[in-house]
Design a protein around this motif. Structure first.
Motif, PDB file in Angstrom:
ATOM      1  N   VAL A  50       0.762  -1.313  -0.082  1.00 46.39           N
ATOM      2  CA  VAL A  50       0.009   0.050   0.112  1.00 46.39           C
ATOM      3  C   VAL A  50       0.984   1.211   0.160  1.00 46.39           C
ATOM      4  O   VAL A  50       0.619   2.181  -0.715  1.00 46.39           O
ATOM      5  N   CYS A  53       2.594   1.984  -3.303  1.00 49.58           N
ATOM      6  CA  CYS A  53       1.701   2.222  -4.472  1.00 49.58           C
ATOM      7  C   CYS A  53       1.238   3.486  -4.259  1.00 49.58           C
ATOM      8  O   CYS A  53       1.214   4.381  -5.348  1.00 49.58           O
ATOM      9  N   PHE A  54       1.025   4.176  -2.961  1.00 50.39           N
ATOM     10  CA  PHE A  54       0.747   5.512  -2.889  1.00 50.39           C
ATOM     11  C   PHE A  54       1.919   6.581  -2.511  1.00 50.39           C
ATOM     12  O   PHE A  54       1.773   7.692  -2.868  1.00 50.39           O
ATOM     13  N   ARG A 107       0.534   3.429  -9.613  1.00 49.71           N
ATOM     14  CA  ARG A 107      -0.667   4.310  -9.939  1.00 49.71           C
ATOM     15  C   ARG A 107      -2.153   3.340 -10.094  1.00 49.71           C
ATOM     16  O   ARG A 107      -2.960   3.406  -9.613  1.00 49.71           O
ATOM     17  N   GLN A 110      -2.902   1.835  -6.728  1.00 49.25           N
ATOM     18  CA  GLN A 110      -3.826   2.916  -6.111  1.00 49.25           C
ATOM     19  C   GLN A 110      -5.311   2.570  -6.233  1.00 49.25           C
ATOM     20  O   GLN A 110      -6.175   2.401  -5.496  1.00 49.25           O
TER      21      GLN A 110
END
Lengths: 312, 327
Positions: A50, A53-54, A107, A110
């Motif tokens: 997580v 990805c962010f 991206r 996300q």
């Protein structure tokens, strides 16, 4: 472990013994979960994915939608130097339009994680509440509520989504809504069946005879008892939701190019499998790692929440 | 002697697809402070429904309270709203159930469950309530309560769980305890211990107890006053010694003849012939008639239901010529 205060050998041995109020179900479950190394490892990996990805897109320095036709589908490790001197390595190569795969995976992650977690969360909330209420009330209420679920079940999902998109236009929010609206139905059925069994147990009667109100019985006595199956089903729902999103995107109803999700990336990768396998390999690896971790975390949670399975 | 509970002419029926089942049909009894009133009968005689209806625990629909009153202090339990009943349940009237294996929530620590009535009705803080819960567990004879309170129900044996249920029921010091076959699911030695416990606590705390059972041996052990139920009605009501010395109704006598311990070795056990009647279509007249011996059957009432009459002071029985045996 070190945070739990050990009962200190007190000089006041003749006072009423100090009674430590018990830990709650959640504190207990956490203590048991911590001992399950695999689940903790997978949970950590999930958090890492997580964060990756962010936060990742700021670190790679590439724009996930910026094309460079000079670098079509280059293998991992290609170095690109722009005319102005900036640039860097494409760690996972580029796609047929010269976009950085790593950044696109971030991206896409996300989007996929958001869809997976939000839609499952929505399904969980509505499904558990609705199913528990129907199962507890029983009789005519149950009849009415479950027939409504049957009707929604009978609606063809794709037609439902196409209808929504033509009416409200394409948006991420709509995908969340549409998927959530479908996934809660099964959850409601599972929970209702479980609750129907539980309601006939004597401890529910006992709780009533203690003067607990209906909402209190549902929250304190019924819902904790259905958490096991609910959690397992949720961990199965997340991948199902991600796949649904991929299917929608494939039909052009979900994520629109040049934006990406793991589903669309895997689709694109599958088309170029023979010439540039890394296009499929990397997004698929992230996708499966996430699902893998979710399953182990789900299993771990179920075991942690079952007071009978693992003794202190 | 003050009356804690006064039930008059209670009628409860269930409206089902197969017709109206009159589970309780005009039952009256009183419960005195510090005394135990027994309700005895076969399965389906309406003894449990009688007590469930007092606390509003009969599912409605299909259940319906057709009439009667149940004076508890200065309120009529049958006329209270659900909200008002919730305030009485677990604080002024408590209940213990038949199966201690299923009447505790397997997911909650024993302490949480024993402390629950206090938290709910007296608004105690968690640590206060847990302290009282430890005392309550000690009171019912659970060894090492400080440790046991943190355990889960599955770590307790059946007898210990029933003790937990009793602790939970009595922690708020209710005026009335309803015990619904509390020893049926336990083996005999444990049964004795639990009965002794209930009796001890009752004496100490001066509470009134309604004791539902189908076991006459248990009745003789704990009850001061006995109501014998058959097919939703009382067939006999009497102080306990009087009932065992001089059972007046044929059904009570048949029940006593069926106690295995009182039968001669080697002989087939006595059982009451036939089945309890279908409460959805009761025969008019005496409900015990179909199970009577042929010569007595001829004497039973067929046109109307036999009323209760006082056979001797304090001893009531249904006045059916076939069933009532006078001196």
């Amino acid at each position: 472990m070190s945070t739990a205060a050990a009962p200190a050998p007190s000089p006041a041995a003749f006072e009423l013994p100090h009674v430590q109020p018990g830990r709650s179900l959640w504190q207990d479950a956490w203590a048991r979960l911590r001992r399950n190394r695999l689940a903790i490892l997978c949970g950590g990996l999930l958090v890492a994915i997580v964060l990756f990805c962010f936060l990742g897109p700021w670190l790679t320095g590439w724009n996930p939608t910026e094309t460079n036709l000079a670098l079509k589908a280059t293998p991992p490790g290609t170095v690109e130097i722009r005319p102005d001197g900036s640039g860097g390595k494409h760690w996972m190569g580029t796609d047929p339009l010269g976009r950085d795969i790593l950044t696109r995976i971030m991206r896409g992650g996300q989007v996929s994680l958001m869809v997976g977690l939000v839609a499952t969360g929505v399904a969980l909330l509505i499904g558990v509440g609705y199913g528990a209420t129907a199962g507890y009330l029983g009789g005519r209420w149950d009849m009415g509520m479950m027939r409504f679920v049957d009707v929604l079940y009978a609606l063809p999902f794709m037609i439902f989504v196409i209808l929504l998109t033509t009416m409200f236009g394409k948006s991420m929010l709509l995908i969340f809504l549409a998927i959530g609206a479908v996934e809660w139905l099964t959850m409601a059925r599972i929970v209702r069946a479980q609750v129907q069994v539980l309601v006939r147990q004597e401890f529910v009667e006992a709780a009533r005879s203690l003067g607990l109100s209906t909402p209190a019985i549902l929250i304190r006595h019924i819902i904790p008892n259905v958490l096991g199956p609910v959690i397992v089903y949720s961990t199965l729902t997340v991948p199902a939701v991600m796949l649904l999103e991929a299917a929608l995107s494939f039909l052009g109803l979900g994520v629109q190019p040049p934006d990406s999700s793991w589903g669309t990336l895997i689709n694109d990768g599958a088309e170029n499998l023979e010439t540039s396998p890394w296009l499929l390999l990397y997004p698929a690896a992230f996708f499966s790692a996430t699902l893998f971790c979710l399953n182990f975390v789900g299993d771990g949670l179920r075991d942690a929440l079952d007071v009978r399975a693992s003794k202190d | 002697m003050s009356t804690v509970l006064d039930v008059q002419d209670l009628k409860v029926s269930f409206h089902t697809r197969n017709g109206v089942v009159r589970a309780v049909d005009g039952v009256s009894f009183k419960v005195e402070k510090g005394k135990t009133t027994g309700i005895v009968g076969e399965s389906g005689s309406g003894k449990s429904v009688t007590c469930y209806s007092l606390l509003g625990l009969v599912p409605m629909p299909p259940g319906r309270i057709e009439g009667g009153s149940a004076k508890f202090g200065d309120v009529d339990l049958l006329k209270l709203s659900e909200k008002e009943l919730q305030r009485i349940r677990g604080s002024r009237i408590s209940m213990i159930f038949q199966d201690p294996m299923t009447s505790l929530n397997p997911w909650l620590r024993v302490g949480t469950q024993v402390a629950e009535p206090l938290r709910l009705h007296e608004g105690l803080s968690k640590s206060e309530a847990w302290k009282r819960a430890v005392e309550a567990l000690r009171e019912v004879g659970i060894p090492d309560p400080e440790k046991r309170i943190h355990q889960y129900p599955h770590e307790f044996s059946g007898g210990m769980r029933q003790r937990v249920m009793i602790a939970m029921a009595l922690i708020t010091r209710p005026e009335l305890l309803i015990a619904d076959e509390p020893t049926t699911a336990l083996d005999v030695t444990i049964q004795k211990q639990v009965l002794d416990l209930i009796r001890d606590l009752q004496k100490r705390l001066g509470i009134a107890v309604v004791f539902i059972t189908h076991d006459l041996a248990v009745v003789s052990e704990v009850c001061d006053y006995v109501n014998v139920m058959y097919a939703g009605r009382l067939v006999e009501a009497s102080p306990v010694q009087e009932l065992f010395a001089r059972p007046r109704h044929a059904y009570t006598q048949a029940l006593m003849r069926s106690i295995p311990a009182l039968q001669r070795k080697g002989e087939p056990l006595y059982t009451i012939p036939g089945l309890p009647p279908d409460l959805a279509n009761l025969p008019s007249g005496c409900a015990f008639r179909p199970r009577q011996t042929p010569e007595r059957q001829a004497l039973c009432l067929t046109d109307r239901q036999p009323p209760l009459v006082e056979v001797s002071p304090g001893h009531w029985a249904q006045d059916c010529p076939g069933c009532l045996i006078r001196d």
